[in-house]
Each structure stands twice: as C-alpha cells, then as structure tokens.
Design a protein around this motif. Structure first.
Motif, PDB file in Angstrom:
ATOM      1  N   PHE A 192      -5.329 -49.631  12.316  1.00  0.00           N
ATOM      2  CA  PHE A 192      -6.520 -50.419  12.047  1.00  0.00           C
ATOM      3  C   PHE A 192      -6.645 -50.604  10.535  1.00  0.00           C
ATOM      4  O   PHE A 192      -5.909 -49.983   9.751  1.00  0.00           O
TER       5      PHE A 192
ATOM      6  N   THR B   4      -4.090 -44.627  13.600  1.00  0.00           N
ATOM      7  CA  THR B   4      -5.001 -44.318  14.698  1.00  0.00           C
ATOM      8  C   THR B   4      -5.403 -42.845  14.687  1.00  0.00           C
ATOM      9  O   THR B   4      -4.664 -41.987  14.199  1.00  0.00           O
TER      10      THR B   4
ATOM     11  N   VAL C  58      -7.284 -46.187  18.261  1.00  0.00           N
ATOM     12  CA  VAL C  58      -6.971 -47.608  18.450  1.00  0.00           C
ATOM     13  C   VAL C  58      -6.641 -47.926  19.903  1.00  0.00           C
ATOM     14  O   VAL C  58      -7.196 -48.870  20.494  1.00  0.00           O
TER      15      VAL C  58
END
Length: 253
Positions: A191, A153, A175
């Motif tokens: 992600f 993130t 995120v």
C-alpha cells in the motif's frame, strides 16, 4: 635443611570444582565477547539501513510498480506516485494512534490505468470524523495522482489485537484481507502512505508516516564487552588466589 617442605597432596592440585569454575568463566568471557562483536556488526547494519531509507524517502518519486513483485528489503519506504480513480465507497478505517491523537487511517482503493488496484493510506481522521459524510470535500472524484511512500502489508493485526473484518474492526493494514473484504480485484501486495499534500477540507491528514529504527546496538555492545571484562577480571583474581594458596613460593617471587 631444605628450603621448603613438600605440601600435602590436596594443596598441590586445584579442586575439580575450581577447574570447572575457571572453565565456565573462560567460556562466559568468550561468549560475551562474541555477543559484543555481533552487536558491533548489527550497529553497522542498522546505520546502513537508516542511511538507505533516508535516501529513499528524499528521492524523486518513481512510478508505482504494478506487475513486479516487491519486498521490504528492496522497496519499503520508496517514494512513488500512482495515478487513478479512488473507490471512496470501499474505504476501510484502521485504528491509529498518532501525534494528532487517536483516530483512524483511511485506506482507499485506487484503480490504476492498467486495471490493477493499489490501496492508499490517504491519512488520518479523528474519531468524530470517521463517517465519510462528515468530510465530503475530502472524498476526491475523478482522476487523481497520489505521491507517497511504499509500505509492506501488515497481516493479521497488531501485537495486541487481531483484525476482525466481519465487524469492521481493523488494527493493521492487511492488504490482502482488506482487499478480500471490500471485493477489490487485482490488488497490489503493498500500500502507499500518502504524503502531506493537503486534501480539500483538511481531511484525511497525510504525511504522518513514522520512520523509526531503534538503534541501541552500541549500548548493547558496550554492555557485553563490559561483562566480558568483568568476568575476565574475576577469572584473573581466582587464578591469582589459587596460585598464592597452592604455590606460595611462585607468588612470592
């Protein structure tokens, strides 16, 4: 008749200022050498990191982790796969500047089989294609399998601009913030950057992950060692000049 006359007291002893200068140069030399050695260690670490990431990027993909904690040192840039259903109605556009020009990353939640969700960076779209209605064939439905690289993130925003969820302005792939804004439940803390598998209609364009690790440590090491050598040479010159000035019979052989 004596070989030499005794020198005045003030010429037999170097000044306190000179002694302090020599001490400072000696400490500076030691400091520069220490910094050079530190850069050599950093060079070795950076080369190992580059080799590790290269190995991860080209490895066979593994299933995406769901319930275990992940971290950058052990997991970033691992090649993974995830199977689920894309929540196209909850996609988020994040400002991007790529080799294809300015535009957006398309971040879309993927609902996994176990009930969790992972954000997918499906790839890049140009500014004139930000509206999903301009790229309908790329809005995949049904079960899909995404292969790509695990990424960590990017909280709060970019170096220059902060994310503004209320206005829909995103400058980094945060995120937690994206999941909260889009009401995505049970989202993984990482992600996935989708690979270059073509999407219908050609958009979004995946596989644009930039993996760049600046490696200037050798240059820095040479610089620090060079400075150490220069100061050491200056120190030797000062000491030699002092000997010639205050003890001329010692320098004459």
């Amino acid at each position: 008749m004596p070989d030499s006359f005794p020198l005045p007291k003030d010429r037999r002893r170097p000044s306190v200022r000179l002694a302090m200068l020599c001490s400072l140069m000696l400490l500076s030399t030691a400091g520069f050498v220490a910094l050079g050695l530190w850069q050599v260690e950093r060079l070795s670490w950076k080369r190992d990191l580059i080799a590790l990431v290269d190995q991860r990027v080209h490895a066979e993909p593994a299933p995406a982790p769901t319930r275990r904690a992940v971290n950058a040192a052990d997991d970033e840039y691992r090649r993974i796969t995830a199977t689920g259903t894309l929540q196209n109605g909850k996609e988020t556009l994040v400002y991007a500047s790529t080799e294809l020009g300015p535009g957006f990353w398309v971040m879309t939640p993927l609902s996994l089989r176990d009930g969790r969700t992972v954000l997918i960076n499906r790839g890049f779209v140009p500014i004139d294609k930000r509206d999903p209605q301009t790229r309908p064939s790329g809005q995949l439905s049904g079960q899909v399998t995404i292969t790509g690289l695990m990424r960590m993130t990017e909280p709060k925003g970019s170096l220059l601009q902060s994310n503004d969820p209320a206005s829909g302005r995103w400058y980094s792939r945060d995120v937690a913030a994206i999941a909260a804004e889009k009401h995505v439940a049970d989202a993984a803390e990482y992600f996935i950057d989708a690979d270059n598998t073509p999407n219908p209609g050609g958009l979004p364009v995946g596989g644009l992950t930039r993996i760049v690790f600046p490696n200037n440590h050798l240059v820095y090491a040479i610089t620090w060692f060079g400075l150490a050598l220069m100061v050491a040479g200056l120190l030797a010159f000062v000491i030699r000049s002092e000997v010639r000035t205050h003890w001329p019979w010692q320098s004459s052989g």
